[in-house]
Design a protein around this motif. Structure first.
Motif, PDB file in Angstrom:
ATOM      1  N   GLY A  75      -2.131  -9.623   8.719  1.00  0.00           N
ATOM      2  CA  GLY A  75      -2.357 -10.904   8.039  1.00  0.00           C
ATOM      3  C   GLY A  75      -3.423 -11.756   8.700  1.00  0.00           C
ATOM      4  O   GLY A  75      -4.284 -12.329   8.021  1.00  0.00           O
ATOM      5  N   GLY A  76      -3.390 -11.832  10.008  1.00  0.00           N
ATOM      6  CA  GLY A  76      -4.383 -12.631  10.722  1.00  0.00           C
ATOM      7  C   GLY A  76      -5.799 -12.083  10.558  1.00  0.00           C
ATOM      8  O   GLY A  76      -6.761 -12.850  10.415  1.00  0.00           O
ATOM      9  N   LEU A  77      -5.916 -10.757  10.566  1.00  0.00           N
ATOM     10  CA  LEU A  77      -7.236 -10.146  10.370  1.00  0.00           C
ATOM     11  C   LEU A  77      -7.782 -10.441   8.982  1.00  0.00           C
ATOM     12  O   LEU A  77      -8.959 -10.784   8.826  1.00  0.00           O
ATOM     13  CB  LEU A  77      -7.158  -8.628  10.582  1.00  0.00           C
ATOM     14  N   VAL A  78      -6.934 -10.323   7.969  1.00  0.00           N
ATOM     15  CA  VAL A  78      -7.371 -10.575   6.595  1.00  0.00           C
ATOM     16  C   VAL A  78      -7.795 -12.037   6.445  1.00  0.00           C
ATOM     17  O   VAL A  78      -8.825 -12.335   5.838  1.00  0.00           O
ATOM     18  CB  VAL A  78      -6.261 -10.204   5.588  1.00  0.00           C
ATOM     19  N   ARG A  79      -7.043 -12.940   7.015  1.00  0.00           N
ATOM     20  CA  ARG A  79      -7.379 -14.369   6.926  1.00  0.00           C
ATOM     21  C   ARG A  79      -8.720 -14.657   7.593  1.00  0.00           C
ATOM     22  O   ARG A  79      -9.596 -15.310   7.018  1.00  0.00           O
ATOM     23  CB  ARG A  79      -6.287 -15.203   7.576  1.00  0.00           C
ATOM     24  N   ARG A  80      -8.896 -14.170   8.825  1.00  0.00           N
ATOM     25  CA  ARG A  80     -10.152 -14.431   9.552  1.00  0.00           C
ATOM     26  C   ARG A  80     -11.348 -13.806   8.852  1.00  0.00           C
ATOM     27  O   ARG A  80     -12.411 -14.424   8.750  1.00  0.00           O
ATOM     28  CB  ARG A  80     -10.062 -13.925  10.991  1.00  0.00           C
ATOM     29  N   MET A  81     -11.196 -12.581   8.354  1.00  0.00           N
ATOM     30  CA  MET A  81     -12.338 -11.947   7.700  1.00  0.00           C
ATOM     31  C   MET A  81     -12.607 -12.593   6.342  1.00  0.00           C
ATOM     32  O   MET A  81     -13.760 -12.674   5.917  1.00  0.00           O
ATOM     33  CB  MET A  81     -12.123 -10.437   7.559  1.00  0.00           C
ATOM     34  N   SER A  82     -11.585 -13.090   5.667  1.00  0.00           N
ATOM     35  CA  SER A  82     -11.815 -13.816   4.418  1.00  0.00           C
ATOM     36  C   SER A  82     -12.667 -15.051   4.683  1.00  0.00           C
ATOM     37  O   SER A  82     -13.593 -15.356   3.917  1.00  0.00           O
ATOM     38  CB  SER A  82     -10.488 -14.208   3.771  1.00  0.00           C
ATOM     39  N   ARG A  83     -12.379 -15.739   5.754  1.00  0.00           N
ATOM     40  CA  ARG A  83     -13.203 -16.909   6.123  1.00  0.00           C
ATOM     41  C   ARG A  83     -14.630 -16.490   6.451  1.00  0.00           C
ATOM     42  O   ARG A  83     -15.591 -17.168   6.079  1.00  0.00           O
ATOM     43  CB  ARG A  83     -12.577 -17.656   7.291  1.00  0.00           C
ATOM     44  N   ALA A  84     -14.770 -15.376   7.167  1.00  0.00           N
ATOM     45  CA  ALA A  84     -16.110 -14.878   7.490  1.00  0.00           C
ATOM     46  C   ALA A  84     -16.868 -14.510   6.214  1.00  0.00           C
ATOM     47  O   ALA A  84     -18.063 -14.811   6.077  1.00  0.00           O
ATOM     48  CB  ALA A  84     -16.011 -13.683   8.428  1.00  0.00           C
ATOM     49  N   LEU A  85     -16.187 -13.877   5.259  1.00  0.00           N
ATOM     50  CA  LEU A  85     -16.832 -13.537   3.990  1.00  0.00           C
ATOM     51  C   LEU A  85     -17.260 -14.786   3.228  1.00  0.00           C
ATOM     52  O   LEU A  85     -18.340 -14.819   2.632  1.00  0.00           O
ATOM     53  CB  LEU A  85     -15.894 -12.679   3.124  1.00  0.00           C
ATOM     54  N   GLU A  86     -16.431 -15.823   3.240  1.00  0.00           N
ATOM     55  CA  GLU A  86     -16.803 -17.078   2.591  1.00  0.00           C
ATOM     56  C   GLU A  86     -18.079 -17.635   3.215  1.00  0.00           C
ATOM     57  O   GLU A  86     -18.987 -18.086   2.513  1.00  0.00           O
ATOM     58  CB  GLU A  86     -15.668 -18.097   2.706  1.00  0.00           C
ATOM     59  N   GLN A  87     -18.149 -17.587   4.541  1.00  0.00           N
ATOM     60  CA  GLN A  87     -19.307 -18.124   5.252  1.00  0.00           C
ATOM     61  C   GLN A  87     -20.559 -17.302   4.973  1.00  0.00           C
ATOM     62  O   GLN A  87     -21.629 -17.853   4.714  1.00  0.00           O
ATOM     63  CB  GLN A  87     -19.010 -18.158   6.752  1.00  0.00           C
ATOM     64  N   VAL A  88     -20.457 -15.992   5.013  1.00  0.00           N
ATOM     65  CA  VAL A  88     -21.627 -15.122   4.905  1.00  0.00           C
ATOM     66  C   VAL A  88     -22.071 -14.914   3.457  1.00  0.00           C
ATOM     67  O   VAL A  88     -23.263 -14.941   3.160  1.00  0.00           O
ATOM     68  CB  VAL A  88     -21.368 -13.764   5.600  1.00  0.00           C
ATOM     69  N   THR A  89     -21.137 -14.721   2.535  1.00  0.00           N
ATOM     70  CA  THR A  89     -21.510 -14.412   1.150  1.00  0.00           C
ATOM     71  C   THR A  89     -21.456 -15.625   0.230  1.00  0.00           C
ATOM     72  O   THR A  89     -21.967 -15.567  -0.887  1.00  0.00           O
ATOM     73  CB  THR A  89     -20.585 -13.327   0.544  1.00  0.00           C
ATOM     74  N   GLY A  90     -20.791 -16.696   0.660  1.00  0.00           N
ATOM     75  CA  GLY A  90     -20.612 -17.858  -0.202  1.00  0.00           C
ATOM     76  C   GLY A  90     -19.544 -17.657  -1.257  1.00  0.00           C
ATOM     77  O   GLY A  90     -19.471 -18.423  -2.220  1.00  0.00           O
ATOM     78  N   CYS A  91     -18.705 -16.643  -1.084  1.00  0.00           N
ATOM     79  CA  CYS A  91     -17.670 -16.368  -2.083  1.00  0.00           C
ATOM     80  C   CYS A  91     -16.672 -17.524  -2.164  1.00  0.00           C
ATOM     81  O   CYS A  91     -16.500 -18.283  -1.214  1.00  0.00           O
ATOM     82  CB  CYS A  91     -16.964 -15.046  -1.796  1.00  0.00           C
ATOM     83  N   VAL A  92     -16.023 -17.613  -3.323  1.00  0.00           N
ATOM     84  CA  VAL A  92     -15.044 -18.675  -3.539  1.00  0.00           C
ATOM     85  C   VAL A  92     -13.625 -18.207  -3.227  1.00  0.00           C
ATOM     86  O   VAL A  92     -12.727 -19.037  -3.089  1.00  0.00           O
ATOM     87  CB  VAL A  92     -15.114 -19.237  -4.972  1.00  0.00           C
ATOM     88  N   LYS A  93     -13.444 -16.908  -3.143  1.00  0.00           N
ATOM     89  CA  LYS A  93     -12.159 -16.329  -2.765  1.00  0.00           C
ATOM     90  C   LYS A  93     -12.386 -14.873  -2.443  1.00  0.00           C
ATOM     91  O   LYS A  93     -13.471 -14.335  -2.677  1.00  0.00           O
ATOM     92  CB  LYS A  93     -11.102 -16.480  -3.854  1.00  0.00           C
ATOM     93  N   THR A  94     -11.353 -14.243  -1.903  1.00  0.00           N
ATOM     94  CA  THR A  94     -11.415 -12.803  -1.664  1.00  0.00           C
ATOM     95  C   THR A  94     -10.247 -12.136  -2.375  1.00  0.00           C
ATOM     96  O   THR A  94      -9.181 -12.730  -2.534  1.00  0.00           O
ATOM     97  CB  THR A  94     -11.355 -12.455  -0.159  1.00  0.00           C
ATOM     98  N   TYR A  95     -10.492 -10.921  -2.797  1.00  0.00           N
ATOM     99  CA  TYR A  95      -9.436 -10.074  -3.360  1.00  0.00           C
ATOM    100  C   TYR A  95      -8.979  -9.119  -2.268  1.00  0.00           C
ATOM    101  O   TYR A  95      -9.799  -8.611  -1.500  1.00  0.00           O
ATOM    102  CB  TYR A  95      -9.966  -9.219  -4.518  1.00  0.00           C
ATOM    103  N   LEU A  96      -7.692  -8.850  -2.218  1.00  0.00           N
ATOM    104  CA  LEU A  96      -7.133  -7.861  -1.299  1.00  0.00           C
ATOM    105  C   LEU A  96      -6.350  -6.855  -2.135  1.00  0.00           C
ATOM    106  O   LEU A  96      -5.418  -7.237  -2.846  1.00  0.00           O
ATOM    107  CB  LEU A  96      -6.213  -8.522  -0.267  1.00  0.00           C
ATOM    108  N   MET A  97      -6.771  -5.583  -2.062  1.00  0.00           N
ATOM    109  CA  MET A  97      -6.156  -4.544  -2.889  1.00  0.00           C
ATOM    110  C   MET A  97      -5.918  -3.299  -2.063  1.00  0.00           C
ATOM    111  O   MET A  97      -6.682  -3.006  -1.140  1.00  0.00           O
ATOM    112  CB  MET A  97      -7.086  -4.186  -4.053  1.00  0.00           C
ATOM    113  N   GLN A  98      -4.890  -2.543  -2.427  1.00  0.00           N
ATOM    114  CA  GLN A  98      -4.594  -1.286  -1.741  1.00  0.00           C
ATOM    115  C   GLN A  98      -4.000  -0.305  -2.730  1.00  0.00           C
ATOM    116  O   GLN A  98      -3.048  -0.629  -3.427  1.00  0.00           O
ATOM    117  CB  GLN A  98      -3.626  -1.528  -0.575  1.00  0.00           C
ATOM    118  N   PHE A  99      -4.601   0.866  -2.786  1.00  0.00           N
ATOM    119  CA  PHE A  99      -4.078   1.939  -3.625  1.00  0.00           C
ATOM    120  C   PHE A  99      -4.026   3.254  -2.849  1.00  0.00           C
ATOM    121  O   PHE A  99      -3.038   3.941  -2.867  1.00  0.00           O
ATOM    122  CB  PHE A  99      -4.909   2.105  -4.912  1.00  0.00           C
TER     123      PHE A  99
END
Length: 154
Positions: A70-94
């Motif tokens: 959970g902590g890794l996903v949260r931190r990398m989501s913030r990094a993605l927001e900063q680097v890509t300007g995204c408004v949210k991230t999707y998390l999926m697993q299949f």
């Protein structure tokens, strides 16, 4: 429980064994997890999060790996927001595609101008079978290095 550390012939395990992986294959790693930029994506910042040992399901994770997730996903989501300007991230697993049963999670940036027909589960339309459509390795490396820096400060 699957106790195999790494399995030869598993794409994810083979990448894990590389002694000096390029940034795109080793964006950020810990003892239990490794982020890589998806190789077949047309979307900058599409990440794959992989356990550093061969497991096929969440129930095969060690307690330590599960607790760290959970902590890794949260931190990398913030990094993605900063680097890509995204408004949210999707998390999926299949983890169902032939040759890719090693547990892996997709962490995908959803941009403000993201096409409506590629939102939610339809985001997989941004994965390409045609290698000529993939983001170039140099671009994936540049994104990986920017994400690594942003993650360190997240």
């Amino acid at each position: 429980m699957n106790d195999a550390a790494l399995v030869p012939g598993c794409y994810s395990c083979d990448q894990q064994q590389e002694p000096s992986p390029p940034p795109r294959e080793d964006v950020v790693h810990t003892e239990h997890w490794r982020f890589a930029h998806a190789f077949n994506s047309t979307l900058p910042g599409w990440l794959v999060l992989l356990p550093t040992r061969h497991v096929l399901s969440f129930s095969d994770l060690t307690v330590e790996a599960a607790d760290e997730l959970g902590g890794l996903v949260r931190r990398m989501s913030r990094a993605l927001e900063q680097v890509t300007g995204c408004v949210k991230t999707y998390l999926m697993q299949f983890s169902e595609a032939e040759g890719f049963s090693h547990l892996h999670l997709h962490l995908v940036p959803r941009l403000a101008d993201h096409p409506a027909d590629a939102r939610g589960p339809a985001v997989f339309a941004l994965m390409a079978a045609d290698e000529s459509a993939w983001l170039p390795e140099t671009e994936r490396d540049d994104i990986a290095l920017a994400l690594r820096a942003a993650f360190a400060s997240a």
